[in-house]
Design an enzyme around this catalytic site. Structure first.
Site, PDB file in Angstrom:
ATOM      1  N   SER A  29       0.835  -1.228  -0.128  1.00  0.00           N
ATOM      2  CA  SER A  29       0.012   0.036   0.067  1.00  0.00           C
ATOM      3  C   SER A  29       0.937   1.060  -0.158  1.00  0.00           C
ATOM      4  CB  SER A  29      -0.974  -0.094   1.193  1.00  0.00           C
ATOM      5  OG  SER A  29      -1.712  -1.074   1.069  1.00  0.00           O
ATOM      6  N   CYS A  30       1.820   1.116   0.209  1.00  0.00           N
ATOM      7  CA  CYS A  30       3.104   2.395   0.121  1.00  0.00           C
ATOM      8  C   CYS A  30       3.168   2.795  -1.185  1.00  0.00           C
ATOM      9  CB  CYS A  30       4.626   1.872   0.786  1.00  0.00           C
ATOM     10  SG  CYS A  30       4.400   0.963   2.599  1.00  0.00           S
ATOM     11  N   ILE A  31       3.916   3.916  -1.332  1.00  0.00           N
ATOM     12  CA  ILE A  31       4.098   4.344  -2.428  1.00  0.00           C
ATOM     13  C   ILE A  31       5.324   5.106  -2.511  1.00  0.00           C
ATOM     14  CG2 ILE A  31       3.392   6.716  -4.022  1.00  0.00           C
ATOM     15  CD1 ILE A  31       0.557   6.213  -3.253  1.00  0.00           C
TER      16      ILE A  31
END
Lengths: 296, 168
Positions: free
Chosen positions: B29-31
């Site tokens: 879910s990190c960017i």
């Protein structure tokens, strides 16, 4: 379609077959299980914990190395496992024994799930730390049990992996075509999923029932009767670990999160961000511990 | 000479002047957000974990949060001589769990919230994002070669693909 051929190939393999026909299945040393039982018992004693560790020299050596890792930052070297129990405490050594018992086989690659070396470990240890954090936050769960339940939740993947080799792409295609989660695809093709396989193995190992439940229901906490906060903590811990990208395989994040588990743990959705942040900080700090494990 | 290899871990911000190869591993879910000023030859990448910092806690890792991480990356690039108006950017990640069960709690959708928060910062800072590979349910690795400006994205089960070139 390729997916149909998977059904045919696997159709006759029962859950029992998977476990009995898989060579090189992992085991947990009896001494580590005895340590866990003793430390979790209301009458458990440090002396008995040390005695159990001493029954298995390989386990004792690994525990000692972990205790002396930079993670604990002790000013002097611990000389033996008895001293480790005294200095770090029975509960801490209990968790070290579980890490020492699972690390050697959890760091192997699992081709069937497209998990490279250490990916299974990265994810499992992530869920252990996350479930422990959740237990700490909710104050209604034993943190150490949550740690162990998180560590072992995906045990079934270790047994199932070899049977899924070269099939994962077709399984993902089926998941996309029929709008299914990956565990639903496993059940559709095999009649059971990696959670069932893990629970079956856990029972064979005589693990305590709550740990077996956590394995069986980690993707379906609403299916556990009666509901179990331990299962909920592992489910939410698994969700956080996947979200943070720790040890993702070819099945990626193709799973379902049941918000009721968050509610039962009495966590506000706002708490989830905070737990995520703390969990990552704690997880990253453990890296120092595993540098030591790799030297063994 | 082999270009500098820069591993952008959780909440990290890495910048370089001249050649360098950035890798942001294990984006769920990190960017991963990268930016390059082709004139000043300055490039950087940040690995954002969560949308917003906690107002009641000290924020000693600005790269952890979208609302502080993108600005901190830009600031670090400017320190090396980059000019904000010349920055060319790309982003990847923001995956989410496949299903959210009944009574969907949007707050749990960290991936979508991260993407939204990064977009807000992009708008606020007036940055130019030329490519994005965001959402879905697969883990990603994002790479930037500062020398060529090539941004590549790899998922566990798919071939590596060229997302864009940050240099013309």
């Amino acid at each position: 379609m390729q997916a149909q051929s998977i059904t045919m190939a696997q159709g006759t393999l029962t859950l029992e077959d998977i476990v009995s026909k898989t060579t090189d299945l992992p085991t947990i040393p009896a001494a580590a299980l005895a340590v866990m039982r003793e430390a979790d018992s209301p009458t458990g004693s440090s002396r008995t914990v040390a005695h159990h560790i001493g029954q298995d020299q390989a386990l004792a050596a690994r525990v000692l190395r972990l205790a002396n890792s930079a993670y604990y930052g002790l000013s002097r070297q611990i000389m033996d496992h008895q001293e480790a129990v005294v200095v770090l405490g029975m509960r801490c050594v209990r968790n070290l024994a579980m890490v020492a018992a699972t690390y050697p086989w959890m760091t192997r690659p699992l081709k069937g799930y497209q998990l490279g070396p250490k990916a299974m470990w990265t994810h499992s240890f992530g869920v252990a730390v996350a479930a422990q954090q959740i237990a700490r936050k909710t104050k209604s769960l034993n943190e150490d049990t949550a740690f162990t339940a998180g560590l072992l939740h995906n045990l079934g993947k270790v047994a199932l992996s070899i049977w899924l080799e070269n099939r994962l792409s077709a399984m993902m295609a089926l998941a996309i075509r029929d709008d299914l989660t990956f565990d639903q695809v496993e059940r559709k093709l095999l009649g059971y999923d990696h959670a069932d396989v893990g629970a079956y193995l856990g029972e064979k190992w005589n693990l305590p029932q709550p740990l077996v439940e956590a394995m069986r229901y980690h993707h379906n906490p609403n299916g556990c009767e009666p509901r179990s906060l331990l299962v909920d903590a592992v489910h939410v811990g698994d969700f956080l670990t996947m979200s943070m990208g720790y040890g993702l395989g070819g099945d990626g994040l193709r799973y379902e999160v049941e918000p009721e588990a968050v509610e039962r743990l009495k966590l506000q959705p706002e708490d989830v961000d905070e737990i995520t942040s703390d969990f990552v900080t704690e997880y990253e700090s453990y890296a120092k511990m595993f540098e030591e494990m790799d030297k063994i | 000479m082999t270009p500098t290899q820069l591993l952008v871990g959780m909440a990290d911000i890495q910048v370089v002047k001249g050649p360098g190869c950035f890798t942001c591993l294990g984006l769920g879910s990190c960017i991963g957000f990268c930016a390059l000023d082709p004139v000043a030859n300055v490039a950087g990448m940040v690995h954002v974990m969560l949308p917003e910092h906690f107002k009641d806690k000290p924020n000693d890792m600005p790269g952890k949060f979208a609302d502080t991480g993108i600005a901190a990356l830009v600031q670090a690039l400017e320190k090396l001589g980059a000019s904000r108006s010349k920055l060319v950017c790309a982003m990847a990640g923001g995956a989410q769990v496949f299903k959210f069960g009944a009574n969907v709690a949007n707050k749990l959708d960290i991936g979508a919230r991260n993407a939204l928060a990064v977009d807000e910062q992009v708008k606020k800072l007036g940055l130019k994002v030329i490519a994005r590979d965001v959402g879905g349910h697969a883990g990603r690795t994002m790479m930037l070669d500062a020398a060529t400006g090539e941004v590549k994205v790899r998922t566990v089960s798919q071939e590596e693909k060229l997302l864009c070139r940050l240099r013309a």
